[in-house]
Design a protein around this motif. Structure first.
Motif, mmCIF file in Angstrom:
data_model
loop_
_atom_site.group_PDB
_atom_site.id
_atom_site.type_symbol
_atom_site.label_atom_id
_atom_site.label_comp_id
_atom_site.label_asym_id
_atom_site.label_seq_id
_atom_site.Cartn_x
_atom_site.Cartn_y
_atom_site.Cartn_z
ATOM 1 N N GLU A 6 5.976 -2.379 49.588
ATOM 2 C CA GLU A 6 5.996 -3.838 49.466
ATOM 3 C C GLU A 6 6.792 -4.305 48.251
ATOM 4 O O GLU A 6 6.928 -5.493 48.009
ATOM 5 N N HIS A 7 7.265 -3.379 47.434
ATOM 6 C CA HIS A 7 8.118 -3.663 46.274
ATOM 7 C C HIS A 7 7.436 -4.532 45.223
ATOM 8 O O HIS A 7 7.987 -5.526 44.776
ATOM 9 N N TRP A 8 6.253 -4.134 44.786
ATOM 10 C CA TRP A 8 5.594 -4.889 43.726
ATOM 11 C C TRP A 8 4.803 -3.950 42.822
ATOM 12 O O TRP A 8 4.443 -2.849 43.194
ATOM 13 N N SER A 9 4.582 -4.431 41.620
ATOM 14 C CA SER A 9 3.677 -3.774 40.673
ATOM 15 C C SER A 9 3.005 -4.877 39.863
ATOM 16 O O SER A 9 3.566 -5.966 39.707
ATOM 17 N N GLU A 10 1.815 -4.592 39.374
ATOM 18 C CA GLU A 10 1.059 -5.631 38.684
ATOM 19 C C GLU A 10 0.013 -5.011 37.756
ATOM 20 O O GLU A 10 -0.569 -3.972 38.068
ATOM 21 N N THR A 32 5.170 0.686 46.566
ATOM 22 C CA THR A 32 6.627 0.804 46.681
ATOM 23 C C THR A 32 7.150 0.257 48.005
ATOM 24 O O THR A 32 8.276 -0.231 48.069
ATOM 25 N N PHE A 48 0.712 -0.435 41.921
ATOM 26 C CA PHE A 48 2.021 -0.663 42.515
ATOM 27 C C PHE A 48 2.026 -0.218 43.966
ATOM 28 O O PHE A 48 1.225 0.600 44.392
ATOM 29 N N THR A 51 -1.403 1.258 48.014
ATOM 30 C CA THR A 51 -1.345 0.779 46.646
ATOM 31 C C THR A 51 -1.886 1.886 45.757
ATOM 32 O O THR A 51 -2.953 2.443 46.024
#
Length: 115
Positions: A67-71, A65, A63, A18
């Motif tokens: 796990e394909h998420w950003s927050e 990449t 983010f 992350t």
């Protein structure tokens, strides 16, 4: 010379990591601050914030990449800063006061009805 659309990325190579980016504010505007990939982890970012490495942090985005998420993790980081300062019995550094006050969720206080 042929033109390419290639640009260097900030994504770690093949690692499930992350990455944290700090949005910093300057008189000329807001920017994502550059950081080395190896220094974009949670512990380093919190340490850099506490030591004053950022001018006026506005937001922190994480983010992953793989796990394909950003927050937007600004609230989590603000709470972590407040917790560390409380554990050390010190006030939140002045350069982080606005950031922490803006993003920390206040404790919900229940109102008791008097009878």
């Amino acid at each position: 010379m042929p033109k390419t659309d290639w640009s260097p990325g900030i994504v770690p190579y093949g690692a499930d990591e992350t990455v944290y980016l700090v949005v910093d504010s300057f008189s000329s505007g807001r920017v994502y601050r550059e950081t080395e990939i190896e220094k974009a982890d949670l512990e380093t970012i919190v340490g850099d914030l506490l030591s004053g490495q950022y001018n006026s942090p506005v937001r922190i985005v994480a983010f992953n990449t793989l796990e394909h998420w950003s927050e937007d993790v600004s609230s989590d980081i603000a709470a972590e800063i407040q917790l560390r300062c409380d554990m050390d019995c010190v006030l939140v550094p002045e350069h982080l006061t606005d950031f922490v006050q803006t993003h920390i969720h206040p404790l919900r206080q229940l109102v008791l009805r008097l009878v």
